[in-house]
Enzyme design. Structure first.
Site, PDB file in Angstrom:
ATOM      1  N   SER A  33      69.664  42.683  30.999  1.00  0.00           N
ATOM      2  CA  SER A  33      68.209  42.673  30.875  1.00  0.00           C
ATOM      3  C   SER A  33      67.804  41.670  29.810  1.00  0.00           C
ATOM      4  O   SER A  33      68.604  41.305  28.938  1.00  0.00           O
ATOM      5  CB  SER A  33      67.712  44.074  30.482  1.00  0.00           C
ATOM      6  OG  SER A  33      66.364  44.058  30.070  1.00  0.00           O
ATOM      7  N   TYR A  68      68.202  51.691  25.056  1.00  0.00           N
ATOM      8  CA  TYR A  68      68.411  50.809  26.209  1.00  0.00           C
ATOM      9  C   TYR A  68      68.812  49.413  25.743  1.00  0.00           C
ATOM     10  O   TYR A  68      69.780  48.835  26.250  1.00  0.00           O
ATOM     11  CB  TYR A  68      67.128  50.743  27.037  1.00  0.00           C
ATOM     12  CG  TYR A  68      67.241  49.889  28.275  1.00  0.00           C
ATOM     13  CD1 TYR A  68      67.978  50.319  29.372  1.00  0.00           C
ATOM     14  CD2 TYR A  68      66.603  48.650  28.359  1.00  0.00           C
ATOM     15  CE1 TYR A  68      68.078  49.549  30.525  1.00  0.00           C
ATOM     16  CE2 TYR A  68      66.698  47.869  29.501  1.00  0.00           C
ATOM     17  CZ  TYR A  68      67.437  48.320  30.578  1.00  0.00           C
ATOM     18  OH  TYR A  68      67.529  47.541  31.707  1.00  0.00           O
TER      19      TYR A  68
END
Length: 313
Positions: free
Chosen positions: A186, A199
């Site tokens: 990401s 995350y």
């Protein structure tokens, strides 16, 4: 008359120069297209294991590689959803000359069972040519409000699960002297955002692991690709864990306006056939953030502080 002649000569020179650049450019584009097509043809018959294949980007990746003639192994926790994806693959691409998809439920967070799962898959397929580590969960919550159990769960699934599965697959790739490992990371693996500590940490770890892995396995003819993607319109934000461990249950505005999973899957497929080491799939603003974090960190820190204050409760 003189001016007209001069203009004609100038236009002729400009046309010649334009032609001199245009023809090589066209030749380059044609050669590149032919080379890319040849690379795609090489996917025919490849065994591709995809985690998180029951929905979202994982489902789109299954379609992308299946239509290229690959045998896809669909992995996720929910067997029923995997069966749905398998059925849709067979119905959507009925003329594709490939081997029927395989459904194999597994839980990435149960890392001690992953080697046995890989053994079972290899017993059926004989090999795993491409491993796509796509499965994972997201996070919404401040550092202070996030329970340590949530940090552990997210890190266990996103990082340790992918790392353990990769380690289980690698011996067969090394034996075959060929393979490709893909990590769906990401933008937040390149720059951390407020309210995303767990995350972002898991994706940072994935980035570092992949860099070490890439250097180590190059001698075995194994490629490693990291995909740093921006927002994708999937259920990731709805299923994200809050600080207490419950589901976020909402579609964030940024996620709602994110890339279509099919588009990202196509970019991932292109990166695989071109054996790219890493790709960034993002709009301009996140790219600016990555640039600032790397080259102007003080500006980046200031912007993130303001963002955290804006979203604080």
């Amino acid at each position: 008359m003189f001016d007209g002649k001069k203009l004609y000569q100038s236009l002729s020179l400009l046309g010649s120069l334009s032609l001199a650049f245009t023809i090589p450019w066209i030749v380059f584009k044609v050669c590149r297209a032919i080379h890319l097509k040849r690379n795609y043809n090489a996917l025919l018959g490849k065994v591709v294991l995809i985690t998180g294949a029951s929905s979202g980007l994982g489902e789109a990746l299954a379609h992308e590689f299946y239509k290229q003639g690959c045998q896809v192994v669909l992995c996720a926790r929910r067997r029923q959803e995997l069966e749905r994806v398998r059925t849709e693959l067979l119905q959507t691409h009925p003329t594709v000359p490939t081997i029927p998809p395989i459904v194999h439920p597994l839980d990435l967070s149960d890392i001690n069972t992953l080697p046995s799962h890989v053994d079972k898959i290899l017993a059926v397929t004989g090999k795993i040519d491409i491993l796509i580590n796509n499965g994972g969960i997201s996070h919404r919550g401040s550092v202070l409000a996030t329970q340590p159990d949530v940090d552990i769960k997210i890190m266990l699934t996103n990082y340790f699960g992918s790392a353990a599965l990769t380690k289980a697959v690698l011996p067969s790739m090394i034996k075959n002297k060929s393979g490709h490992v893909v990590f769906i990371s990401s933008i937040q693996g390149l720059m951390a955002l407020p309210e995303r500590s767990a995350y972002s940490a898991s994706k940072h770890a994935m980035q570092a692991f992949s860099d070490s892995l890439r250097a180590e396995v190059a001698v075995h003819n194994i490629s490693v690709t990291v995909v740093s993607a921006g927002y994708i319109k999937t259920e990731l934000s709805r299923n994200a864990l809050t600080g207490s461990g419950g589901k976020h249950g909402e579609m964030d505005a940024a996620t709602e306006s994110g890339y279509a999973p099919g588009y990202v899957a196509t970019e991932v497929g292109r990166a695989v056939v071109q054996k790219k080491k890493e790709i960034l799939i993002s709009t301009l603003v996140p790219r600016i953030g990555v640039f600032l974090r790397k080259y102007l960190p003080s500006v980046y820190f200031y912007v993130m502080e303001k963002r955290a204050q804006k979203h604080s409760f």
